[in-house]
Design a protein around this motif. Structure first.
Motif, PDB file in Angstrom:
ATOM      1  N   ASP A   1      -1.763   5.395 -15.077  1.00  0.00           N
ATOM      2  CA  ASP A   1      -3.181   5.909 -15.266  1.00  0.00           C
ATOM      3  C   ASP A   1      -3.473   6.699 -14.464  1.00  0.00           C
ATOM      4  N   LEU A   2      -3.970   5.715 -12.549  1.00  0.00           N
ATOM      5  CA  LEU A   2      -4.397   7.130 -11.768  1.00  0.00           C
ATOM      6  C   LEU A   2      -4.105   8.056 -11.276  1.00  0.00           C
ATOM      7  N   GLY A   3      -2.925   8.191 -11.479  1.00  0.00           N
ATOM      8  CA  GLY A   3      -2.409  10.083 -10.584  1.00  0.00           C
ATOM      9  C   GLY A   3      -2.768  10.555 -12.239  1.00  0.00           C
ATOM     10  N   PRO A   4      -2.207  10.661 -13.202  1.00  0.00           N
ATOM     11  CA  PRO A   4      -2.635  11.117 -14.257  1.00  0.00           C
ATOM     12  C   PRO A   4      -4.630  11.337 -14.605  1.00  0.00           C
ATOM     13  N   ARG A   5      -4.986  10.853 -14.470  1.00  0.00           N
ATOM     14  CA  ARG A   5      -6.846  10.665 -14.144  1.00  0.00           C
ATOM     15  C   ARG A   5      -7.359  11.820 -12.709  1.00  0.00           C
ATOM     16  N   LEU A   6      -6.641  11.449 -11.840  1.00  0.00           N
ATOM     17  CA  LEU A   6      -7.014  12.100 -11.027  1.00  0.00           C
ATOM     18  C   LEU A   6      -6.311  13.448 -11.114  1.00  0.00           C
ATOM     19  N   PHE A   7      -5.717  13.622 -11.963  1.00  0.00           N
ATOM     20  CA  PHE A   7      -4.749  15.052 -11.806  1.00  0.00           C
ATOM     21  C   PHE A   7      -6.130  15.844 -13.076  1.00  0.00           C
ATOM     22  N   THR A   8      -6.355  15.003 -14.366  1.00  0.00           N
ATOM     23  CA  THR A   8      -7.093  15.702 -15.576  1.00  0.00           C
ATOM     24  C   THR A   8      -8.245  16.619 -14.786  1.00  0.00           C
ATOM     25  N   LEU A   9      -9.268  14.783 -13.513  1.00  0.00           N
ATOM     26  CA  LEU A   9     -10.215  15.742 -13.095  1.00  0.00           C
ATOM     27  C   LEU A   9      -9.916  17.018 -12.152  1.00  0.00           C
TER      28      LEU A   9
ATOM     29  N   LEU B   1       0.225  -1.407   0.017  1.00  0.00           N
ATOM     30  CA  LEU B   1      -0.107  -0.163   0.056  1.00  0.00           C
ATOM     31  C   LEU B   1       0.923   0.907  -0.273  1.00  0.00           C
ATOM     32  N   PRO B   2       1.920   1.375   1.000  1.00  0.00           N
ATOM     33  CA  PRO B   2       2.431   2.628   1.078  1.00  0.00           C
ATOM     34  C   PRO B   2       2.955   3.221  -0.292  1.00  0.00           C
ATOM     35  N   TYR B   3       3.898   2.069  -1.274  1.00  0.00           N
ATOM     36  CA  TYR B   3       4.427   2.305  -2.345  1.00  0.00           C
ATOM     37  C   TYR B   3       3.450   2.264  -3.128  1.00  0.00           C
ATOM     38  N   SER B   4       2.411   1.773  -3.529  1.00  0.00           N
ATOM     39  CA  SER B   4       1.565   1.997  -4.194  1.00  0.00           C
ATOM     40  C   SER B   4       0.782   3.641  -4.125  1.00  0.00           C
ATOM     41  N   LEU B   5       0.895   3.935  -2.483  1.00  0.00           N
ATOM     42  CA  LEU B   5      -0.087   5.608  -2.817  1.00  0.00           C
ATOM     43  C   LEU B   5       1.630   5.897  -3.578  1.00  0.00           C
ATOM     44  N   SER B   6       2.767   5.931  -3.325  1.00  0.00           N
ATOM     45  CA  SER B   6       3.683   6.634  -3.559  1.00  0.00           C
ATOM     46  C   SER B   6       3.768   7.206  -4.972  1.00  0.00           C
ATOM     47  N   GLN B   7       3.496   6.264  -5.304  1.00  0.00           N
ATOM     48  CA  GLN B   7       3.969   5.830  -7.031  1.00  0.00           C
ATOM     49  C   GLN B   7       2.485   6.768  -7.772  1.00  0.00           C
ATOM     50  N   VAL B   8       1.287   6.731  -7.386  1.00  0.00           N
ATOM     51  CA  VAL B   8       0.142   7.794  -7.965  1.00  0.00           C
ATOM     52  C   VAL B   8       0.973   8.556  -7.076  1.00  0.00           C
ATOM     53  N   LEU B   9       1.231   9.286  -6.242  1.00  0.00           N
ATOM     54  CA  LEU B   9       1.566  10.683  -5.606  1.00  0.00           C
ATOM     55  C   LEU B   9       2.573  11.284  -6.890  1.00  0.00           C
ATOM     56  N   GLY B  10       3.382  10.250  -7.168  1.00  0.00           N
ATOM     57  CA  GLY B  10       4.441  10.704  -8.186  1.00  0.00           C
ATOM     58  C   GLY B  10       3.887  11.094  -9.437  1.00  0.00           C
ATOM     59  N   ALA B  11       2.885  10.075  -9.820  1.00  0.00           N
ATOM     60  CA  ALA B  11       2.372  10.325 -11.345  1.00  0.00           C
ATOM     61  C   ALA B  11       1.719  11.469 -10.873  1.00  0.00           C
ATOM     62  N   TYR B  12       0.246  11.847  -9.977  1.00  0.00           N
ATOM     63  CA  TYR B  12       0.117  13.104  -9.805  1.00  0.00           C
ATOM     64  C   TYR B  12       0.810  14.619 -10.242  1.00  0.00           C
ATOM     65  N   VAL B  13       1.759  13.860  -9.104  1.00  0.00           N
ATOM     66  CA  VAL B  13       3.095  15.954  -9.267  1.00  0.00           C
ATOM     67  C   VAL B  13       3.117  15.773 -10.575  1.00  0.00           C
ATOM     68  N   ALA B  14       4.169  14.622 -11.138  1.00  0.00           N
ATOM     69  CA  ALA B  14       4.091  14.653 -12.731  1.00  0.00           C
ATOM     70  C   ALA B  14       3.557  15.340 -14.157  1.00  0.00           C
ATOM     71  N   SER B  15       1.729  14.398 -13.425  1.00  0.00           N
ATOM     72  CA  SER B  15       1.317  15.334 -14.306  1.00  0.00           C
ATOM     73  C   SER B  15       0.780  16.819 -14.179  1.00  0.00           C
ATOM     74  N   GLY B  16       0.183  16.977 -13.047  1.00  0.00           N
ATOM     75  CA  GLY B  16       1.326  18.323 -12.443  1.00  0.00           C
ATOM     76  C   GLY B  16       1.789  19.452 -13.435  1.00  0.00           C
ATOM     77  N   LEU B  17       2.815  18.983 -13.253  1.00  0.00           N
ATOM     78  CA  LEU B  17       3.958  19.373 -14.119  1.00  0.00           C
ATOM     79  C   LEU B  17       3.865  19.876 -15.350  1.00  0.00           C
ATOM     80  N   VAL B  18       3.876  18.505 -15.883  1.00  0.00           N
ATOM     81  CA  VAL B  18       3.837  18.573 -17.297  1.00  0.00           C
ATOM     82  C   VAL B  18       3.014  19.097 -17.941  1.00  0.00           C
ATOM     83  N   TYR B  19       1.672  19.483 -17.086  1.00  0.00           N
ATOM     84  CA  TYR B  19       0.486  20.415 -17.209  1.00  0.00           C
ATOM     85  C   TYR B  19       0.592  22.239 -18.015  1.00  0.00           C
ATOM     86  N   LEU B  20       1.569  22.002 -16.340  1.00  0.00           N
ATOM     87  CA  LEU B  20       2.316  23.267 -16.070  1.00  0.00           C
ATOM     88  C   LEU B  20       3.221  23.925 -17.362  1.00  0.00           C
ATOM     89  N   VAL B  21       3.875  23.198 -18.180  1.00  0.00           N
ATOM     90  CA  VAL B  21       5.031  23.188 -18.779  1.00  0.00           C
ATOM     91  C   VAL B  21       4.255  23.439 -20.277  1.00  0.00           C
TER      92      VAL B  21
END
Lengths: 295, 295, 295, 295
Positions: free
Chosen positions: B208-216, B91-111
């Motif tokens: 998949d989930l991290g970026p999807r949450l970001f777009t939400l 669980l901790p690994y998975s949450l960290s992975q989703v969070l990393g994907a979410y933050v990366a999506s946000g930065l890609v969106y900014l750039v």
């Protein structure tokens, strides 16, 4: 887990050849399906070549320590001729390879079923702009003669054997054993980019027969065998001849001309193998005793 | 710098999985943005596959010595099942992975904010020729059925696990430890070129989930979850099953069939490790003690 | 040949940085010229990314043993901040890099003179469909804002440093020293495929300023500096900040979290280096003492 | 098999150069034929560059342990100038390379005969949209001047030598010996992607003369030599000069500036080579005594 091991060595080896050829075809035929059914919007001809190359690499890492990673009856034949593998292996290996290719084709069909139906309009055919048979087996271009396509397959397979047989030769410049899979994959990529225009570049009877048998049973009909005047036998026979031609070319031009092995440099039967050395071999990952039929 | 080290081992590992998945998505989603918003004048479908592959390689070099470079909850699950990693990590690994994907999506969106606005005409949508949601999360093609896309993700993830689990096995032909990152990257490239036409080839719930949450949260609205009849759960659930299927296939066909380890070649618990040998291990860069959960 | 050696160490190092950056730009700008002037019939956007990647690899093999292969003032700055290189090196290295990029641009212009004249109709300009300035320096897309392009260059360069700083870390999974050049080249390829759509992906002040100065002197006029509202300073300043951001991110998330080095595995100051071991280090090509500023 | 070895060392070496250049051209010219005759439906310009690169890699693995893998009279000349190879080798090697290229061209023609006839409408010509001569030899673009194309070939070949001469230098960061073939292949790929727009990027007199002679004899007529005002001599002469320029640049900027070799690290004449060490050299695949003329 020792209890779960199959007792019969030959069956274990055939399982490896089966799963290896399965992996090879999963990458290759899936890529062909992706590129064709997406009408080149999700890849291009080059990416099919590259996917087959990745398939070769992955299949070799899976099976090299078990069988030497033949994955191809023409390669098996060649190793039998070179006395690196017993002739008793030829038929069982070849059948396992064909079976692996057949099962992979079936799974690719399952995964891409709707894409294939959408692309083909529901008509599974060998000819015309909506043909989908070439996702699986290889077919000649329309203008090519029988003898030309036969030569094409002899030459392509000869190039394969000529280029891979040197990779493990210690008297030459051997590739690092742990990197032979990507190097062979790169050679297969090269052949796909340069010798697949005439008739699809099978250079492997199992890679061609397995998928062709699958399409026969899955709805493409007997045309997959009868089309182009029963052309299907060419990628079965020509690669066997090409493999021997390639191996002989290698022997004549390189192998027989190399210097005698230096016994002091030869570790295969070290006179007094020190334990330190053995351990180091393992540590450096280069001395692990492999069933290096390839090389 | 020891003072700056986080005391809790689990947090240190989660930081590595976070930054690793961040790097993976930075390469992959940026490339998707570059290709889409430039209307393929600055890249093509293949270059998105290649960028994800470079992302895998880079993320693995960053994190392999810390966690074994999971970067994917399906991989973490598989390692838990194989008892290579404790279930408490999942669980901790998975949450960290989703969070990393979410933050990366946000930065890609900014750039790529202006590029996305220019391309989409300012309307952030999931459908149509100007959709931009697929820069971040994956979406199915229109003709594909639910069960087909589920199978697609099971097969893609199974291929990933089947092909990577052998890379560190000393009884087979192991890849050099220091080159496993580019080899795994190449396998991921192969899957992207061959198994991403149906529904984008996520094979990774966090990717998949991290970026999807970001777009939400960033303006695409709930459609990113509701579209295609709430399809979003497929790339979350199917890869978990696929990873286990792939690992089992590997065990049955290869791992259990390998010969017993030769204790004389086994360095992991060397009976009397000489100092020379240890030093050499370090010198050759192959004997460094890795937390090789992957392998 | 010892007599022909330049006595001053700093000058020797600057010569290496000069020729390394020259090689980097020769590959990259020639490819840009080939693709643009052939109107993509002899290459495509991807091949320019790939040529820069080959340039990085080749330049690193040439210079890694001399200076550590900076090839980029942002990298030099980062190493000064990390105290891997003396601050006195920063300015001389940077000037040598800019000079190498300038000379390479001149040679590319000489080689592609007629192709550039044919393509541009003889009018050397920064704007429009026949512009040729972007063969040399980078320019932003028309819709992008200043702050966005600044962020783009910070992020791109930060990704570079974040991904390369781990490659030589022995407490992590280090890449084989002799293969770091192609791995760094692959990372640069990844950045080019994913983060060059906004403003050309310079991520290197020397790679941008040298060619821009050349075009100023070769007939493109002051527009190469004044265009897009004096945009030229962005790829000079932003990469310097990005490099530090990337290095810090690496330190916080990975470097500071790694375990203490095991002195028994540390060969850099071996307590009693046996001769055998030393020789083996050389033999395995991994123990050669490198001026590994990069790592 | 010792009985089958050719007694004369020089003939053995010429056989290796022959088969190596044959392999190089088989990949390269076949790819050119595949791309041109399929009108880019089975590949693209980039895949021709990549196929030549695979050809270089494969040819080097075949011949590196025999001759050092010249495959190019310009490389042979350069090694003679650097006193790494005897001047008596230059002519026999060069003739073998030309012969290998000629025979490969003939086989490519045989394999692609119908494809070439279909594409060209049966008229083998050097000019126009249906020309097929450029499948084999190189030709300049129409707008380029003689001196420009000469410079182009000097620069391209100089880049080749500048980049490959450092790869085996132990005082720098040497590439692993067993991986020099793919690295040189990558450098050749880089030159193809960036310096082949002006006049085809031969950078190798044998690669150009052999195929040109073949087309002369196979029906393209004397135009292959007379066209573009007898341009054919440029890729014969300019690479020879370029190779020397590149080698000199390497010597001045890098080789002469490297530190003195450390005798303790130098294994080429080890004072007292212990047997353990020797065996390990072999085991690690890095100490095999190569005829490393390249390096």
């Amino acid at each position: 887990m020792v209890k779960l091991r199959v007792k019969n060595v030959l069956i274990r080896e055939c399982m490896a050849e089966f799963i290896g050829t399965f992996v090879l075809l999963m990458f290759g035929c899936s890529a062909a399906a992706q590129v064709k059914t997406s009408r080149e919007t999700r890849g291009q001809f080059l990416s099919v070549n590259m996917a087959f190359s990745v398939g070769v690499m992955s299949a070799m890492y899976l099976t090299m320590g078990v069988t030497g990673a033949h994955l191809n009856p023409a390669v098996s034949l060649s190793f039998c001729v070179l006395r690196k593998v017993s002739w008793t292996r030829l038929l069982p290996y070849s059948l396992s390879q064909v079976l692996g290719a057949y099962v992979a084709s079936g799974l690719v069909y399952l995964v891409y079923y709707e894409a294939i139906m959408e692309f083909s309009g529901g008509v599974l055919t060998v000819y015309g702009p909506n043909e989908t048979a070439s996702i699986f087996a290889t077919y000649p271009t329309e203008y090519i003669s029988l003898s030309r396509s036969f030569l094409d397959q002899v030459v392509g397979t000869a190039m394969l054997l000529l280029c891979i047989l040197c990779l493990g030769e210690k008297r030459n410049t051997p590739a690092p054993p742990g990197l032979i899979p990507p190097i062979v994959g790169t050679i297969v990529l090269g052949i796909g980019m340069s010798m697949s225009a005439n008739c699809g570049g099978a250079i492997n009877p199992a890679r061609d027969l397995g998928p062709r048998l699958f399409t026969l049973t899955a709805g493409w009909g007997v045309e997959v065998f009868t089309c182009y005047n029963y052309w299907f036998w060419v990628p079965l026979v020509a690669p066997m001849i090409g493999a021997i031609v390639g191996a002989m070319t290698y022997l004549v031009f390189i192998e027989w001309q190399l210097p005698d092995p230096n016994p002091h440099l030869d570790l295969s039967i070290p006179p007094t193998p020190t334990k330190d050395c053995k351990e180091l071999q393992a540590a450096t990952g280069n001395g692990v005793e492999l069933k290096m039929a390839y090389f």
